[in-house]
Motif scaffolding. Structure first.
Motif, PDB file in Angstrom:
ATOM      1  N   THR A  71      -2.623   8.896  -4.545  1.00 49.48           N
ATOM      2  CA  THR A  71      -2.674   8.986  -3.085  1.00 49.48           C
ATOM      3  C   THR A  71      -4.300   8.587  -2.711  1.00 49.48           C
ATOM      4  OG1 THR A  71      -2.955  11.437  -3.468  1.00 49.48           O
ATOM      5  CG2 THR A  71      -0.868  10.502  -2.796  1.00 49.48           C
ATOM      6  N   SER A  72      -4.948   7.828  -3.652  1.00 43.96           N
ATOM      7  CA  SER A  72      -6.203   7.472  -3.149  1.00 43.96           C
ATOM      8  C   SER A  72      -6.056   6.017  -2.245  1.00 43.96           C
ATOM      9  CB  SER A  72      -7.135   7.207  -4.431  1.00 43.96           C
ATOM     10  OG  SER A  72      -8.355   6.374  -3.840  1.00 43.96           O
ATOM     11  N   THR A  73      -6.418   6.138  -0.983  1.00 44.97           N
ATOM     12  CA  THR A  73      -6.486   4.831  -0.312  1.00 44.97           C
ATOM     13  C   THR A  73      -7.316   3.924  -1.000  1.00 44.97           C
ATOM     14  OG1 THR A  73      -7.772   5.775   1.381  1.00 44.97           O
ATOM     15  CG2 THR A  73      -5.357   6.157   1.915  1.00 44.97           C
ATOM     16  N   HIS A  74      -8.395   4.083  -1.110  1.00 44.05           N
ATOM     17  CA  HIS A  74      -9.500   3.238  -1.755  1.00 44.05           C
ATOM     18  C   HIS A  74      -8.803   2.477  -2.728  1.00 44.05           C
ATOM     19  CE1 HIS A  74     -12.846   1.649  -3.889  1.00 44.05           C
ATOM     20  NE2 HIS A  74     -13.176   1.369  -2.834  1.00 44.05           N
ATOM     21  N   TRP A  75      -8.249   3.122  -3.882  1.00 45.91           N
ATOM     22  CA  TRP A  75      -7.479   2.601  -4.964  1.00 45.91           C
ATOM     23  C   TRP A  75      -6.238   1.767  -4.610  1.00 45.91           C
ATOM     24  CZ3 TRP A  75      -2.299   3.330  -6.473  1.00 45.91           C
ATOM     25  CH2 TRP A  75      -1.785   2.745  -7.571  1.00 45.91           C
ATOM     26  N   ALA A  76      -5.560   2.163  -3.669  1.00 47.22           N
ATOM     27  CA  ALA A  76      -4.228   1.317  -3.234  1.00 47.22           C
ATOM     28  C   ALA A  76      -4.677   0.195  -2.389  1.00 47.22           C
ATOM     29  CB  ALA A  76      -3.488   2.176  -2.147  1.00 47.22           C
ATOM     30  N   GLN A  77      -5.708   0.263  -1.780  1.00 45.93           N
ATOM     31  CA  GLN A  77      -6.110  -0.994  -0.955  1.00 45.93           C
ATOM     32  C   GLN A  77      -6.883  -1.882  -1.697  1.00 45.93           C
ATOM     33  OE1 GLN A  77      -8.302   0.698   2.546  1.00 45.93           O
ATOM     34  NE2 GLN A  77      -6.234   1.496   3.306  1.00 45.93           N
ATOM     35  N   GLU A 103      -9.111  12.900  -2.864  1.00 43.46           N
ATOM     36  CA  GLU A 103      -7.862  12.250  -2.133  1.00 43.46           C
ATOM     37  C   GLU A 103      -6.679  12.140  -3.034  1.00 43.46           C
ATOM     38  OE1 GLU A 103      -6.938   8.794   1.289  1.00 43.46           O
ATOM     39  OE2 GLU A 103      -8.161   8.435  -0.302  1.00 43.46           O
ATOM     40  N   THR A 121       0.906  -1.204   0.063  1.00 44.52           N
ATOM     41  CA  THR A 121       0.004  -0.141   0.047  1.00 44.52           C
ATOM     42  C   THR A 121       0.903   1.360   0.007  1.00 44.52           C
ATOM     43  OG1 THR A 121      -1.769  -1.056   1.168  1.00 44.52           O
ATOM     44  CG2 THR A 121      -1.824   1.295   1.317  1.00 44.52           C
ATOM     45  N   SER A 122       1.781   1.303   0.968  1.00 46.53           N
ATOM     46  CA  SER A 122       2.611   2.380   0.956  1.00 46.53           C
ATOM     47  C   SER A 122       3.444   2.824  -0.406  1.00 46.53           C
ATOM     48  CB  SER A 122       3.978   2.065   1.821  1.00 46.53           C
ATOM     49  OG  SER A 122       4.768   2.998   2.017  1.00 46.53           O
ATOM     50  N   LEU A 139       0.732   4.077  -2.785  1.00 49.61           N
ATOM     51  CA  LEU A 139       0.283   5.372  -2.535  1.00 49.61           C
ATOM     52  C   LEU A 139       1.239   6.612  -3.094  1.00 49.61           C
ATOM     53  CD1 LEU A 139      -1.097   5.141   1.160  1.00 49.61           C
ATOM     54  CD2 LEU A 139      -2.290   5.597  -1.061  1.00 49.61           C
ATOM     55  N   ASN A 160     -12.536  10.051  -2.871  1.00 50.65           N
ATOM     56  CA  ASN A 160     -11.741   9.143  -3.371  1.00 50.65           C
ATOM     57  C   ASN A 160     -10.978   9.991  -4.376  1.00 50.65           C
ATOM     58  OD1 ASN A 160     -12.325   6.856  -1.730  1.00 50.65           O
ATOM     59  ND2 ASN A 160     -13.388   6.325  -3.226  1.00 50.65           N
TER      60      ASN A 160
END
Length: 173
Positions: free
Chosen positions: A25-31, A65, A17-18, A21, A62
């Motif tokens: 920087t969309s955490t939804h996309w990364a996860q 972000e 995930t890191s 990102l 999203n």
């Protein structure tokens, strides 16, 4: 840090995930993308990335972000500290602004501010290979749009940027 696709597939979810990102920087996309591992090849990863981005776009937060992870074009240095994880990519992607005439840079800065004032998010464009004048022309062409149109335009440009950054992240891409 460049990784092979195999190395990426073997990372812990937090480390994967890191790394993602730094691309978007969309955490939804990364996860979402982390949960789709392992990827058999880069085309499969890019396809899953596109799908994850399409899902992420359904929620405006999203998008915002992801957009927040970008410095304004022509203003990379002032945001280095805030966006340390994407600064190297952004600086290279926006290198067309580095050699621009002062009047073009000033118009770009004013256009960016007008865009931000109107839409409440910065102008997002796939800047790689574009001169400052070309970016200014695109900004001015998009400025008359409504917010919904610009969210879609920016989301499309964000996906182009993300795909390029994924390819840079993975050494065997």
């Amino acid at each position: 840090m460049r990784l092979s696709l195999q190395q990426f597939n073997e990372l812990s979810p937090a480390d994967a995930t890191s790394h993602l990102l730094t691309c978007c920087t969309s955490t939804h996309w990364a996860q979402t993308l982390v949960n789709k591992r392992p990827f058999i090849d880069m085309p499969a990863m890019l396809s899953h990335s596109d799908d994850a981005w399409m899902q992420a776009q359904k929620d405006e937060q999203n998008l915002l972000e992801a957009f927040d992870g970008h410095p304004q074009i022509g203003n990379v240095d002032s945001l280095k500290e805030k966006y340390r994880n994407t600064q190297d990519s952004a600086a290279h992607e926006q290198s067309g602004a580095n050699d621009a005439e002062d009047d073009v840079i000033e118009a770009l800065a004013q256009g960016n501010q007008d865009y931000l004032d109107k839409f409440s998010f910065i102008f997002i464009v796939f800047a790689t290979g574009k001169s400052a004048q070309q970016m200014l022309d695109l900004l001015l062409a998009r400025l008359p749009n409504d917010r919904e149109t610009e969210l879609l335009n920016a989301a499309t440009e964000q996906n182009k940027i993300t795909r390029l950054r994924l390819q840079k992240l993975l050494s065997d891409a």
